[in-house]
Scaffold this motif. Sequence first.
Motif, PDB file in Angstrom:
ATOM      1  N   VAL A 129       0.869  -1.227  -0.120  1.00  0.00           N
ATOM      2  CA  VAL A 129      -0.028   0.098  -0.036  1.00  0.00           C
ATOM      3  C   VAL A 129       0.813   1.402   0.008  1.00  0.00           C
ATOM      4  O   VAL A 129       0.543   2.289  -0.884  1.00  0.00           O
ATOM      5  N   LEU A 130       1.988   1.267   0.890  1.00  0.00           N
ATOM      6  CA  LEU A 130       2.702   2.441   0.936  1.00  0.00           C
ATOM      7  C   LEU A 130       3.404   2.629  -0.666  1.00  0.00           C
ATOM      8  O   LEU A 130       3.572   3.932  -0.884  1.00  0.00           O
ATOM      9  N   ASN A 131       3.883   1.733  -1.060  1.00  0.00           N
ATOM     10  CA  ASN A 131       4.737   1.527  -2.403  1.00  0.00           C
ATOM     11  C   ASN A 131       3.740   2.085  -3.593  1.00  0.00           C
ATOM     12  O   ASN A 131       3.894   3.015  -4.234  1.00  0.00           O
ATOM     13  N   MET A 132       2.353   1.366  -3.552  1.00  0.00           N
ATOM     14  CA  MET A 132       1.446   1.794  -4.604  1.00  0.00           C
ATOM     15  C   MET A 132       0.814   2.944  -4.488  1.00  0.00           C
ATOM     16  O   MET A 132       0.602   3.756  -5.695  1.00  0.00           O
ATOM     17  N   TRP A 133       0.470   3.411  -3.462  1.00  0.00           N
ATOM     18  CA  TRP A 133      -0.138   4.528  -3.273  1.00  0.00           C
ATOM     19  C   TRP A 133       0.227   5.844  -3.061  1.00  0.00           C
ATOM     20  O   TRP A 133       0.235   6.896  -3.784  1.00  0.00           O
ATOM     21  N   TRP A 134       1.306   5.921  -2.076  1.00  0.00           N
ATOM     22  CA  TRP A 134       2.191   6.894  -1.875  1.00  0.00           C
ATOM     23  C   TRP A 134       3.496   7.068  -2.436  1.00  0.00           C
ATOM     24  O   TRP A 134       4.149   7.814  -2.247  1.00  0.00           O
ATOM     25  N   ARG A 135       3.821   5.993  -3.389  1.00  0.00           N
ATOM     26  CA  ARG A 135       5.050   5.938  -3.931  1.00  0.00           C
ATOM     27  C   ARG A 135       6.336   5.835  -3.178  1.00  0.00           C
ATOM     28  O   ARG A 135       7.315   6.529  -3.276  1.00  0.00           O
ATOM     29  N   TYR A 136       6.210   5.351  -1.846  1.00  0.00           N
ATOM     30  CA  TYR A 136       7.027   5.144  -1.192  1.00  0.00           C
ATOM     31  C   TYR A 136       7.871   4.026  -1.480  1.00  0.00           C
ATOM     32  O   TYR A 136       7.315   2.916  -1.725  1.00  0.00           O
ATOM     33  N   PRO A 137       9.294   4.055  -1.280  1.00  0.00           N
ATOM     34  CA  PRO A 137       9.927   2.960  -1.996  1.00  0.00           C
ATOM     35  C   PRO A 137       9.928   1.922  -1.201  1.00  0.00           C
ATOM     36  O   PRO A 137      10.992   1.163  -0.646  1.00  0.00           O
ATOM     37  N   ALA A 138       8.885   1.480  -0.456  1.00  0.00           N
ATOM     38  CA  ALA A 138       8.922   0.024   0.360  1.00  0.00           C
ATOM     39  C   ALA A 138       8.902  -1.182  -0.423  1.00  0.00           C
ATOM     40  O   ALA A 138       8.557  -1.093  -1.453  1.00  0.00           O
ATOM     41  N   GLN A 139       9.602  -2.085   0.294  1.00  0.00           N
ATOM     42  CA  GLN A 139       9.799  -3.205  -0.514  1.00  0.00           C
ATOM     43  C   GLN A 139       9.250  -4.518   0.191  1.00  0.00           C
ATOM     44  O   GLN A 139       9.401  -4.946   1.233  1.00  0.00           O
ATOM     45  N   ALA A 140       8.143  -4.921  -0.628  1.00  0.00           N
ATOM     46  CA  ALA A 140       6.994  -5.828   0.130  1.00  0.00           C
ATOM     47  C   ALA A 140       7.481  -7.123  -0.519  1.00  0.00           C
ATOM     48  O   ALA A 140       7.423  -7.497  -1.664  1.00  0.00           O
ATOM     49  N   VAL A 141       7.915  -7.953   0.268  1.00  0.00           N
ATOM     50  CA  VAL A 141       8.697  -9.140   0.111  1.00  0.00           C
ATOM     51  C   VAL A 141       7.618 -10.493   0.086  1.00  0.00           C
ATOM     52  O   VAL A 141       7.092 -10.931   1.229  1.00  0.00           O
ATOM     53  N   ASP A 142       7.047 -10.656  -0.881  1.00  0.00           N
ATOM     54  CA  ASP A 142       6.205 -11.947  -1.280  1.00  0.00           C
ATOM     55  C   ASP A 142       6.919 -13.040  -1.485  1.00  0.00           C
ATOM     56  O   ASP A 142       8.358 -13.249  -1.630  1.00  0.00           O
ATOM     57  N   THR A 143       6.289 -14.333  -1.864  1.00  0.00           N
ATOM     58  CA  THR A 143       7.278 -15.579  -2.318  1.00  0.00           C
ATOM     59  C   THR A 143       7.801 -15.311  -3.405  1.00  0.00           C
ATOM     60  O   THR A 143       8.894 -15.817  -3.709  1.00  0.00           O
ATOM     61  N   HIS A 144       7.263 -14.482  -4.466  1.00  0.00           N
ATOM     62  CA  HIS A 144       7.973 -14.345  -5.847  1.00  0.00           C
ATOM     63  C   HIS A 144       9.141 -13.449  -5.435  1.00  0.00           C
ATOM     64  O   HIS A 144      10.420 -13.751  -5.984  1.00  0.00           O
ATOM     65  N   ILE A 145       9.108 -12.515  -4.716  1.00  0.00           N
ATOM     66  CA  ILE A 145      10.498 -11.613  -4.401  1.00  0.00           C
ATOM     67  C   ILE A 145      11.327 -12.346  -3.576  1.00  0.00           C
ATOM     68  O   ILE A 145      12.426 -12.434  -3.857  1.00  0.00           O
ATOM     69  N   PHE A 146      11.052 -13.062  -2.756  1.00  0.00           N
ATOM     70  CA  PHE A 146      12.041 -14.135  -1.824  1.00  0.00           C
ATOM     71  C   PHE A 146      12.719 -14.874  -2.780  1.00  0.00           C
ATOM     72  O   PHE A 146      13.739 -14.866  -2.556  1.00  0.00           O
ATOM     73  N   ARG A 147      11.852 -15.556  -3.556  1.00  0.00           N
ATOM     74  CA  ARG A 147      12.613 -16.497  -4.485  1.00  0.00           C
ATOM     75  C   ARG A 147      13.595 -15.700  -5.423  1.00  0.00           C
ATOM     76  O   ARG A 147      14.788 -16.137  -5.463  1.00  0.00           O
TER      77      ARG A 147
END
Length: 214
Positions: A129-147
Motif C-alpha cells: 500500500v505504501l509503495n503503490m499509493w504513496w509511492r514510498y519505496p517500500a519493498q514488500a517481500v512475497d514468495t515471488h520476490i523472496f525467490r
Amino acid sequence: MSRQLDYHTIREIFDRFHAAEPEPKGELDHTNLYTLLVAVALSAQATDVGVNKATRALFEIADTPQKMLDLGIDGLTEHIKTIGLFRQKAKNVIRLSEILVAEYGGEVPNSRAALNSLPGVGRKTANVVLNMWWRYPAQAVDTHIFRVANRTGIAPGKDVVAVERALEDNIPVDYLQHAHHWMILHGRYICKARKPMCPTCPIRDLCPYKDKTL
C-alpha cells in the motif's frame, strides 16, 4: 541461495528491467486507497486474478469503510467466497473498516505502524500500500520476490525481513520505487518456482543461480 551480487551487476539487472517496462504496475484492481488496502489484504494466499474477479462487483457497491460496514459481513462473504480463507478475511475486512471509521475518520493511515495495527494487514500488505499509493519505496517481500532475490543474488536472505532490508540496501535508489513490481512480475512469469524460464530470461547471463533450466 546464490552469492551476493556486486553493485554494478545489480544495476545492470535493473537497467534491463527498466528498459523492458519503464513503469511497471501492480495487477490488483482497485478504485481508491481503501479498495487497494482491501484488495491487497484479500490477496494473501490467493491469486491477483482470483481477487480481481471477486472484488469487481464488490467495489462497485462498497468502496469506503462505511459502505463496507453497511454491506455487512454476510454480504461481503458472499462476494469473496471464491477466495481462499474467505471467512477469516471477511472478518478482518469488517473489523479494519470499523477501526478506520472509529479511529481514522474513514481514511486509511499512511504509516507502516498504523497500517500494521489493522486486522489482516501484515508488513507485506502495508508495504504494498505504501509503495503503490504513496509511492514510498517500500519493498514488500512475497514468495515471488523472496525467490528472485535469493536465486539471483540481488538480496540473499533467510527470511522475508532479511530480504527486505537487503533489497533496500542493495538496489540503486533510483530503482527502488519500482523494484517491488519488477521483481514480482519477473518471479510470476519468468523465474517461476518449479520451472523457471531461464532460456528466455533477460538477466540469464547475470544470474548466478546454479540450477538454470536449459
